[in-house]
Design a protein around this motif. Structure first.
Motif, PDB file in Angstrom:
ATOM      1  N   HIS A   1       0.808  -1.213   0.000  1.00 26.26           N
ATOM      2  CA  HIS A   1       0.000   0.000   0.000  1.00 26.26           C
ATOM      3  C   HIS A   1       0.846   1.270   0.000  1.00 26.26           C
ATOM      4  O   HIS A   1       0.294   2.371   0.130  1.00 26.26           O
ATOM      5  CB  HIS A   1      -0.952  -0.001   1.200  1.00 26.26           C
ATOM      6  CG  HIS A   1      -2.089  -0.962   1.050  1.00 26.26           C
ATOM      7  ND1 HIS A   1      -1.986  -2.288   1.412  1.00 26.26           N
ATOM      8  CD2 HIS A   1      -3.341  -0.811   0.545  1.00 26.26           C
ATOM      9  CE1 HIS A   1      -3.130  -2.906   1.164  1.00 26.26           C
ATOM     10  NE2 HIS A   1      -3.959  -2.036   0.630  1.00 26.26           N
ATOM     11  N   GLN A   2       2.159   1.136  -0.135  1.00 31.16           N
ATOM     12  CA  GLN A   2       3.022   2.310  -0.237  1.00 31.16           C
ATOM     13  C   GLN A   2       3.151   2.692  -1.710  1.00 31.16           C
ATOM     14  O   GLN A   2       3.545   1.862  -2.525  1.00 31.16           O
ATOM     15  CB  GLN A   2       4.392   2.025   0.365  1.00 31.16           C
ATOM     16  CG  GLN A   2       4.356   1.539   1.802  1.00 31.16           C
ATOM     17  CD  GLN A   2       3.508   2.423   2.696  1.00 31.16           C
ATOM     18  OE1 GLN A   2       3.750   3.629   2.806  1.00 31.16           O
ATOM     19  NE2 GLN A   2       2.512   1.834   3.346  1.00 31.16           N
ATOM     20  N   PRO A   3       2.816   3.933  -2.069  1.00 35.92           N
ATOM     21  CA  PRO A   3       2.795   4.325  -3.479  1.00 35.92           C
ATOM     22  C   PRO A   3       4.056   3.965  -4.274  1.00 35.92           C
ATOM     23  O   PRO A   3       3.929   3.469  -5.406  1.00 35.92           O
ATOM     24  CB  PRO A   3       2.581   5.847  -3.408  1.00 35.92           C
ATOM     25  CG  PRO A   3       1.803   6.038  -2.152  1.00 35.92           C
ATOM     26  CD  PRO A   3       2.346   5.017  -1.180  1.00 35.92           C
ATOM     27  N   PRO A   4       5.289   4.115  -3.725  1.00 31.06           N
ATOM     28  CA  PRO A   4       6.454   3.768  -4.542  1.00 31.06           C
ATOM     29  C   PRO A   4       6.580   2.263  -4.807  1.00 31.06           C
ATOM     30  O   PRO A   4       7.303   1.858  -5.713  1.00 31.06           O
ATOM     31  CB  PRO A   4       7.637   4.266  -3.704  1.00 31.06           C
ATOM     32  CG  PRO A   4       7.067   5.206  -2.705  1.00 31.06           C
ATOM     33  CD  PRO A   4       5.683   4.702  -2.433  1.00 31.06           C
ATOM     34  N   LEU A   5       5.890   1.449  -3.996  1.00 40.74           N
ATOM     35  CA  LEU A   5       6.073  -0.003  -4.077  1.00 40.74           C
ATOM     36  C   LEU A   5       4.871  -0.727  -4.666  1.00 40.74           C
ATOM     37  O   LEU A   5       4.970  -1.914  -5.002  1.00 40.74           O
ATOM     38  CB  LEU A   5       6.354  -0.563  -2.676  1.00 40.74           C
ATOM     39  CG  LEU A   5       7.502   0.100  -1.900  1.00 40.74           C
ATOM     40  CD1 LEU A   5       7.617  -0.505  -0.500  1.00 40.74           C
ATOM     41  CD2 LEU A   5       8.817  -0.013  -2.656  1.00 40.74           C
ATOM     42  N   THR A   6       3.757  -0.031  -4.797  1.00 46.11           N
ATOM     43  CA  THR A   6       2.531  -0.666  -5.284  1.00 46.11           C
ATOM     44  C   THR A   6       2.751  -1.284  -6.661  1.00 46.11           C
ATOM     45  O   THR A   6       3.296  -0.651  -7.561  1.00 46.11           O
ATOM     46  CB  THR A   6       1.400   0.364  -5.360  1.00 46.11           C
ATOM     47  OG1 THR A   6       1.176   0.906  -4.062  1.00 46.11           O
ATOM     48  CG2 THR A   6       0.121  -0.268  -5.856  1.00 46.11           C
ATOM     49  N   GLY A   7       2.341  -2.531  -6.794  1.00 45.71           N
ATOM     50  CA  GLY A   7       2.416  -3.206  -8.079  1.00 45.71           C
ATOM     51  C   GLY A   7       3.715  -3.927  -8.352  1.00 45.71           C
ATOM     52  O   GLY A   7       3.813  -4.655  -9.351  1.00 45.71           O
ATOM     53  N   LEU A   8       4.721  -3.758  -7.505  1.00 50.01           N
ATOM     54  CA  LEU A   8       5.982  -4.457  -7.725  1.00 50.01           C
ATOM     55  C   LEU A   8       5.844  -5.935  -7.354  1.00 50.01           C
ATOM     56  O   LEU A   8       5.229  -6.268  -6.331  1.00 50.01           O
ATOM     57  CB  LEU A   8       7.102  -3.850  -6.871  1.00 50.01           C
ATOM     58  CG  LEU A   8       7.630  -2.479  -7.284  1.00 50.01           C
ATOM     59  CD1 LEU A   8       8.663  -2.006  -6.265  1.00 50.01           C
ATOM     60  CD2 LEU A   8       8.235  -2.517  -8.675  1.00 50.01           C
ATOM     61  N   PRO A   9       6.399  -6.844  -8.147  1.00 49.75           N
ATOM     62  CA  PRO A   9       6.476  -8.242  -7.711  1.00 49.75           C
ATOM     63  C   PRO A   9       7.267  -8.340  -6.407  1.00 49.75           C
ATOM     64  O   PRO A   9       8.206  -7.569  -6.183  1.00 49.75           O
ATOM     65  CB  PRO A   9       7.219  -8.934  -8.858  1.00 49.75           C
ATOM     66  CG  PRO A   9       7.064  -8.023 -10.031  1.00 49.75           C
ATOM     67  CD  PRO A   9       6.994  -6.636  -9.474  1.00 49.75           C
ATOM     68  N   LEU A  10       6.891  -9.288  -5.568  1.00 51.05           N
ATOM     69  CA  LEU A  10       7.516  -9.448  -4.252  1.00 51.05           C
ATOM     70  C   LEU A  10       8.212 -10.801  -4.154  1.00 51.05           C
ATOM     71  O   LEU A  10       7.706 -11.812  -4.645  1.00 51.05           O
ATOM     72  CB  LEU A  10       6.466  -9.360  -3.148  1.00 51.05           C
ATOM     73  CG  LEU A  10       5.688  -8.052  -3.004  1.00 51.05           C
ATOM     74  CD1 LEU A  10       4.656  -8.187  -1.896  1.00 51.05           C
ATOM     75  CD2 LEU A  10       6.625  -6.896  -2.713  1.00 51.05           C
ATOM     76  N   ALA A  11       9.353 -10.806  -3.490  1.00 56.81           N
ATOM     77  CA  ALA A  11      10.058 -12.046  -3.178  1.00 56.81           C
ATOM     78  C   ALA A  11      10.543 -11.973  -1.746  1.00 56.81           C
ATOM     79  O   ALA A  11      10.620 -10.889  -1.154  1.00 56.81           O
ATOM     80  CB  ALA A  11      11.235 -12.258  -4.134  1.00 56.81           C
ATOM     81  N   LEU A  12      10.869 -13.134  -1.192  1.00 56.36           N
ATOM     82  CA  LEU A  12      11.351 -13.224   0.182  1.00 56.36           C
ATOM     83  C   LEU A  12      12.755 -13.817   0.193  1.00 56.36           C
ATOM     84  O   LEU A  12      13.018 -14.826  -0.473  1.00 56.36           O
ATOM     85  CB  LEU A  12      10.422 -14.095   1.023  1.00 56.36           C
ATOM     86  CG  LEU A  12       8.976 -13.615   1.164  1.00 56.36           C
ATOM     87  CD1 LEU A  12       8.138 -14.672   1.877  1.00 56.36           C
ATOM     88  CD2 LEU A  12       8.909 -12.287   1.913  1.00 56.36           C
ATOM     89  N   VAL A  13      13.638 -13.191   0.960  1.00 49.91           N
ATOM     90  CA  VAL A  13      14.979 -13.719   1.199  1.00 49.91           C
ATOM     91  C   VAL A  13      15.126 -13.848   2.711  1.00 49.91           C
ATOM     92  O   VAL A  13      14.975 -12.860   3.439  1.00 49.91           O
ATOM     93  CB  VAL A  13      16.068 -12.791   0.634  1.00 49.91           C
ATOM     94  CG1 VAL A  13      17.453 -13.360   0.923  1.00 49.91           C
ATOM     95  CG2 VAL A  13      15.878 -12.597  -0.865  1.00 49.91           C
ATOM     96  N   ALA A  14      15.396 -15.054   3.182  1.00 49.51           N
ATOM     97  CA  ALA A  14      15.363 -15.291   4.622  1.00 49.51           C
ATOM     98  C   ALA A  14      16.549 -16.126   5.070  1.00 49.51           C
ATOM     99  O   ALA A  14      17.189 -16.816   4.270  1.00 49.51           O
ATOM    100  CB  ALA A  14      14.057 -15.986   5.017  1.00 49.51           C
ATOM    101  N   SER A  15      16.823 -16.045   6.350  1.00 49.54           N
ATOM    102  CA  SER A  15      17.821 -16.898   6.988  1.00 49.54           C
ATOM    103  C   SER A  15      17.277 -17.294   8.353  1.00 49.54           C
ATOM    104  O   SER A  15      16.237 -16.791   8.796  1.00 49.54           O
ATOM    105  CB  SER A  15      19.166 -16.161   7.121  1.00 49.54           C
ATOM    106  OG  SER A  15      18.999 -14.976   7.881  1.00 49.54           O
ATOM    107  N   GLY A  16      17.957 -18.206   9.024  1.00 46.97           N
ATOM    108  CA  GLY A  16      17.522 -18.625  10.344  1.00 46.97           C
ATOM    109  C   GLY A  16      16.097 -19.138  10.342  1.00 46.97           C
ATOM    110  O   GLY A  16      15.616 -19.751   9.379  1.00 46.97           O
ATOM    111  N   THR A  17      15.382 -18.848  11.424  1.00 52.92           N
ATOM    112  CA  THR A  17      13.993 -19.293  11.520  1.00 52.92           C
ATOM    113  C   THR A  17      13.067 -18.503  10.615  1.00 52.92           C
ATOM    114  O   THR A  17      11.924 -18.897  10.387  1.00 52.92           O
ATOM    115  CB  THR A  17      13.498 -19.203  12.965  1.00 52.92           C
ATOM    116  OG1 THR A  17      13.640 -17.849  13.426  1.00 52.92           O
ATOM    117  CG2 THR A  17      14.295 -20.128  13.880  1.00 52.92           C
ATOM    118  N   GLY A  18      13.565 -17.378  10.077  1.00 54.42           N
ATOM    119  CA  GLY A  18      12.779 -16.628   9.112  1.00 54.42           C
ATOM    120  C   GLY A  18      12.441 -17.445   7.881  1.00 54.42           C
ATOM    121  O   GLY A  18      11.445 -17.173   7.204  1.00 54.42           O
ATOM    122  N   CYS A  19      13.264 -18.467   7.570  1.00 54.10           N
ATOM    123  CA  CYS A  19      12.974 -19.333   6.424  1.00 54.10           C
ATOM    124  C   CYS A  19      11.667 -20.092   6.624  1.00 54.10           C
ATOM    125  O   CYS A  19      10.861 -20.222   5.698  1.00 54.10           O
ATOM    126  CB  CYS A  19      14.127 -20.318   6.205  1.00 54.10           C
ATOM    127  SG  CYS A  19      15.675 -19.531   5.732  1.00 54.10           S
TER     128      CYS A  19
END
Length: 218
Positions: free
Chosen positions: A97-115
């Motif tokens: 919902h942030q105007p500069p980011l709206t519509g951008l494809p999203l990906a996740l990069v994680a480590s530790g338990t964040g995976c």
């Protein structure tokens, strides 16, 4: 591509998560880079994976899924996978919902338990995420059912011979969707391994994120 860096406070189910956004108008996608050890990590220089993603035309949003107080007072906070999952989804909702980011494809990069939390988040909202890159970590803690259910493309980037690698070897066969095991070459040079992992994560995301019209070419 010159990036603007902005410190963030992201609302997530009653707490504020610390973040750092690196963004430019012509980025091709947004990579959410997840930490889970209290926000002092955000005060350090960008990691190789964030620098590699930015060089490839991605905006990065580094998010710490724990507050400073939780990290200092609750040694088990990083293992609360349901809570970490909810915070990923809340941060994602905020970002979209942030105007500069709206519509951008999203990906996740994680480590530790964040995976583990990243995999659960992708199962909960499969339409939101185009790819996941796990830098070692404990994807196994997502649980057998989420590992079987995840359909977002997942790459596990592991260092052979580590305790994490042994655990992940047992969890990896549970996955049914698009998934890939990438073992880094043996090395005693930690910096070299970080650079190799950064390139592997960036390549995976570039392969699976759609090109946005008018965005920078990788």
């Amino acid at each position: 591509m010159k990036l603007r860096h902005t410190q963030l406070s992201i609302p997530a189910n009653g707490v504020w998560l610390d973040g750092m956004l690196a963004h430019a108008p012509d980025v091709r996608a947004l990579a959410l880079c997840l930490h889970s050890h209290g926000h002092p990590s955000l005060e350090q220089p960008a990691r190789p994976v964030e620098l590699a993603l930015q060089a490839a035309g991605f905006a990065t949003m580094v998010i710490d899924l724990l507050t400073r107080q939780e990290a200092q007072r609750d040694p088990d906070a990083t293992y609360n996978i349901p809570r970490l999952t909810e915070r990923i989804l809340a941060a994602t909702e905020w970002a979209t919902h942030q105007p500069p980011l709206t519509g951008l494809p999203l990906a996740l990069v994680a480590s530790g338990t964040g995976c583990a939390a990243a995999i659960r988040a992708a199962v909960r909202a499969p339409e939101r995420f185009s790819a996941i890159a796990c830098l070692g970590g404990r994807a196994d803690l997502a649980g057998a059912e989420p590992l079987r259910a995840v359909r977002t493309p997942v790459r596990l980037i592991v260092t052979p011979g580590t305790t994490e690698a042994g655990i992940l070897e047992r969890a990896y066969p549970l996955m049914r969707g698009d998934h890939h095991w990438l073992a880094l070459p043996p090395s005693d040079n930690e910096r070299e391994l970080e650079l190799l992992a950064a390139r592997a994560a960036t390549t995976w995301l570039r392969q699976h994120l759609p090109q946005v019209e008018g965005s920078a070419q990788p």
